[in-house]
Motif scaffolding. Structure first.
Motif, PDB file in Angstrom:
ATOM      1  N   THR A 127      29.321   0.347  27.267  1.00 28.88           N
ATOM      2  CA  THR A 127      29.413  -0.936  26.569  1.00 28.88           C
ATOM      3  C   THR A 127      28.635  -2.050  27.257  1.00 28.88           C
ATOM      4  N   VAL A 128      28.225  -1.850  28.500  1.00 30.48           N
ATOM      5  CA  VAL A 128      27.405  -2.839  29.188  1.00 30.48           C
ATOM      6  C   VAL A 128      25.942  -2.689  28.786  1.00 30.48           C
ATOM      7  N   GLU A 129      25.436  -1.462  28.870  1.00 28.68           N
ATOM      8  CA  GLU A 129      24.053  -1.206  28.492  1.00 28.68           C
ATOM      9  C   GLU A 129      23.884  -1.060  26.982  1.00 28.68           C
ATOM     10  N   LYS A 130      25.031  -0.991  26.273  1.00 24.01           N
ATOM     11  CA  LYS A 130      25.022  -0.790  24.820  1.00 24.01           C
ATOM     12  C   LYS A 130      24.219   0.462  24.443  1.00 24.01           C
ATOM     13  N   GLU A 131      24.591   1.552  25.091  1.00 20.28           N
ATOM     14  CA  GLU A 131      23.959   2.841  24.844  1.00 20.28           C
ATOM     15  C   GLU A 131      25.023   3.855  24.450  1.00 20.28           C
ATOM     16  N   THR A 140      31.565   5.365  13.266  1.00 19.14           N
ATOM     17  CA  THR A 140      31.889   3.943  13.173  1.00 19.14           C
ATOM     18  C   THR A 140      33.185   3.612  13.904  1.00 19.14           C
ATOM     19  N   TYR A 141      34.172   4.474  13.775  1.00 15.95           N
ATOM     20  CA  TYR A 141      35.459   4.237  14.419  1.00 15.95           C
ATOM     21  C   TYR A 141      35.305   4.151  15.936  1.00 15.95           C
ATOM     22  N   ILE A 142      34.605   5.129  16.529  1.00 13.60           N
ATOM     23  CA  ILE A 142      34.449   5.142  17.983  1.00 13.60           C
ATOM     24  C   ILE A 142      33.735   3.887  18.464  1.00 13.60           C
ATOM     25  N   ASN A 143      32.631   3.556  17.829  1.00 14.86           N
ATOM     26  CA  ASN A 143      31.848   2.405  18.281  1.00 14.86           C
ATOM     27  C   ASN A 143      32.579   1.084  18.054  1.00 14.86           C
ATOM     28  N   SER A 144      33.397   1.011  17.009  1.00 19.61           N
ATOM     29  CA  SER A 144      34.146  -0.207  16.750  1.00 19.61           C
ATOM     30  C   SER A 144      35.200  -0.458  17.816  1.00 19.61           C
ATOM     31  N   ILE A 145      35.962   0.577  18.162  1.00 21.75           N
ATOM     32  CA  ILE A 145      36.982   0.376  19.199  1.00 21.75           C
ATOM     33  C   ILE A 145      36.328   0.166  20.560  1.00 21.75           C
ATOM     34  N   ALA A 146      35.147   0.755  20.763  1.00 18.64           N
ATOM     35  CA  ALA A 146      34.452   0.592  22.042  1.00 18.64           C
ATOM     36  C   ALA A 146      34.046  -0.849  22.261  1.00 18.64           C
ATOM     37  N   MET A 159      33.055   3.423  28.453  1.00 17.19           N
ATOM     38  CA  MET A 159      33.081   2.848  29.792  1.00 17.19           C
ATOM     39  C   MET A 159      32.231   1.590  29.864  1.00 17.19           C
ATOM     40  N   PRO A 160      32.694   0.589  30.632  1.00 10.27           N
ATOM     41  CA  PRO A 160      31.872  -0.596  30.866  1.00 10.27           C
ATOM     42  C   PRO A 160      30.900  -0.323  32.007  1.00 10.27           C
ATOM     43  N   GLU A 161      29.818   0.314  31.729  1.00  6.51           N
ATOM     44  CA  GLU A 161      28.771   0.720  32.668  1.00  6.51           C
ATOM     45  C   GLU A 161      29.087   2.111  33.229  1.00  6.51           C
TER      46      GLU A 161
END
Length: 227
Positions: free
Chosen positions: A161-165, A51-57, A130-132
């Motif tokens: 974070t662009v492809e949300k993967e 959760t921490y990683i995805n939240s800051i991402a 990364m954003p893409e």
């Protein structure tokens, strides 16, 4: 709640050397499987760390970010597992020109935070946001991995974070190979709670994480499944 599975043929050997992690794997029972986890190389990540990683991402989706994954490695027969239980975010500053990097100062801060919050855990890999993810960026990630995280079963958790993967990678046959799946597990993780709360007080992480941590801390004692 942890399930301990042992190879019966090696039980005597395990008792002679309790530090031998080649015969038993302590498997979490409160889990959620994501993707195909049938491989003999399995990656487990605790929910607070996940959760921490995805939240800051996704709080700063245009920013390149990184940090280390802390946990334990285990082996049983041909099966190898990495258990991610903690996360330390690298103090990279502005990465708009440099991209993700690791230097002596960054590592010194990581080691200091690890000693403070996760003294019983070891570095088992890293995460990158990364954003893409382009081919050029993937090549850069491979070099960073080899320069800083070379070793058996050192893993990369990569968030696009662009492809949300979000995917885990292991270095195999000269490439960072995307794994087909992983396991998210749930347990009392006081160390990660303390780290997240301390950084939320410093306004380093966003309000969503603060609310998440506060809610879990207040209710975790009521949930017997985490014992």
């Amino acid at each position: 709640m942890i399930e301990i599975i042992c190879n019966k043929d090696d039980s005597d050997k395990s008792e002679e050397n309790p530090k031998d992690n080649n015969t038993c794997i302590r498997r979490p029972k409160n889990i959620k499987q994501i993707g195909d986890v049938s491989s003999d190389k399995k990656i487990y990540i605790e929910d607070y760390a996940f959760t921490y990683i995805n939240s800051i991402a996704y709080n700063s989706p245009q920013e390149e970010q990184a940090g280390v994954l802390l946990g334990e490695l285990a082996k049983e027969g041909n099966e190898r597992c990495v258990f991610v239980k903690g996360v330390i975010k690298a103090a990279l500053g502005d990465t708009s020109d440099t991209g993700i990097y690791f230097n002596e100062n960054i590592w010194n801060k990581i080691y200091s935070d690890t000693e403070k919050y996760f003294p019983d855990l070891s570095v088992v890999g890293w995460f990158a946001v990364m954003p893409e993810v382009t081919d050029e960026r993937m090549a850069r990630l491979k070099k960073l991995h080899l320069d800083n995280f070379a070793g058996n079963m050192k893993t990369l958790y990569l968030v696009d974070t662009v492809e949300k993967e979000e995917h885990f990678y292991l270095y195999e046959n000269g490439i960072l190979k995307r794994q087909k799946g992983y396991v998210c597990f749930y347990e009392r993780n006081y160390e990660m709670q303390e780290y997240m709360l301390d950084f939320s007080k410093s306004a380093i992480i966003d309000a969503d994480i603060i609310l998440y941590v506060t809610d879990v801390v207040e209710n975790i004692e009521k949930n017997a499944d985490f014992i």
